[in-house]
Design a protein around this motif. Sequence first.
Motif, short mmCIF file in Angstrom:
data_model
loop_
_atom_site.label_atom_id
_atom_site.label_comp_id
_atom_site.label_asym_id
_atom_site.label_seq_id
_atom_site.Cartn_x
_atom_site.Cartn_y
_atom_site.Cartn_z
N TYR A 169 -2.37 -9.89 -2.40
CA TYR A 169 -3.76 -9.68 -2.01
C TYR A 169 -4.60 -9.36 -3.24
O TYR A 169 -4.20 -8.57 -4.09
N LYS B 105 -8.01 -10.70 0.03
CA LYS B 105 -7.51 -11.95 0.60
C LYS B 105 -6.25 -12.36 -0.16
O LYS B 105 -6.15 -12.14 -1.37
N ASN B 106 -5.29 -12.95 0.57
CA ASN B 106 -4.08 -13.44 -0.11
C ASN B 106 -4.11 -14.97 -0.21
O ASN B 106 -5.03 -15.63 0.27
N ASN B 107 -3.09 -15.54 -0.84
CA ASN B 107 -3.03 -16.99 -1.05
C ASN B 107 -2.92 -17.79 0.23
O ASN B 107 -3.22 -18.98 0.25
N ASN B 108 -2.46 -17.16 1.32
CA ASN B 108 -2.34 -17.83 2.61
C ASN B 108 -3.65 -17.80 3.40
O ASN B 108 -3.70 -18.29 4.52
N GLY B 109 -4.67 -17.20 2.83
CA GLY B 109 -5.96 -17.11 3.52
C GLY B 109 -6.08 -15.93 4.47
O GLY B 109 -7.04 -15.84 5.22
N ASN B 110 -5.11 -15.02 4.45
CA ASN B 110 -5.16 -13.83 5.30
C ASN B 110 -6.03 -12.76 4.65
O ASN B 110 -5.94 -12.53 3.44
N TYR B 111 -6.84 -12.10 5.46
CA TYR B 111 -7.72 -11.06 4.97
C TYR B 111 -7.15 -9.68 5.26
O TYR B 111 -6.41 -9.48 6.23
#
Length: 112
Positions: free
Chosen positions: A13, A37-43
């Motif tokens: 993140y 935000k992480n590389n998978n698009g999760n906030y």
Amino acid sequence: MYIPEIQYVPDGYTFMEAYALVTEENPKFDQLDVHYKNNNGNYLFVGYVGLNDNKRFGIGGEVIDSVILKNGTKANLRDKGIDFLYDNDQMVVYISGLLSREELIKMANHIK
């Protein structure tokens, strides 16, 4: 409002942005939201809301469980988050995101 430091963020993140709520009646902000935000698009959201005698604050979602943090504070675990009182009950801290129970508790224990 004193802003506690976020001393731990899960791997992957990165900081995206932060927002402070300011009104004409209260030019000093009493609410701050920090977004990651992480590389998978999760906030991942960390929020701080200052409390006073005239303010009430509710967090949606059912309390699934409660835990005691390392500093002795009770924290409420919800579907996708955790919340607790901070600074002698002068502030609500909430953390929300697609994290495991362990990661939520670890983050809460590292808000100082």
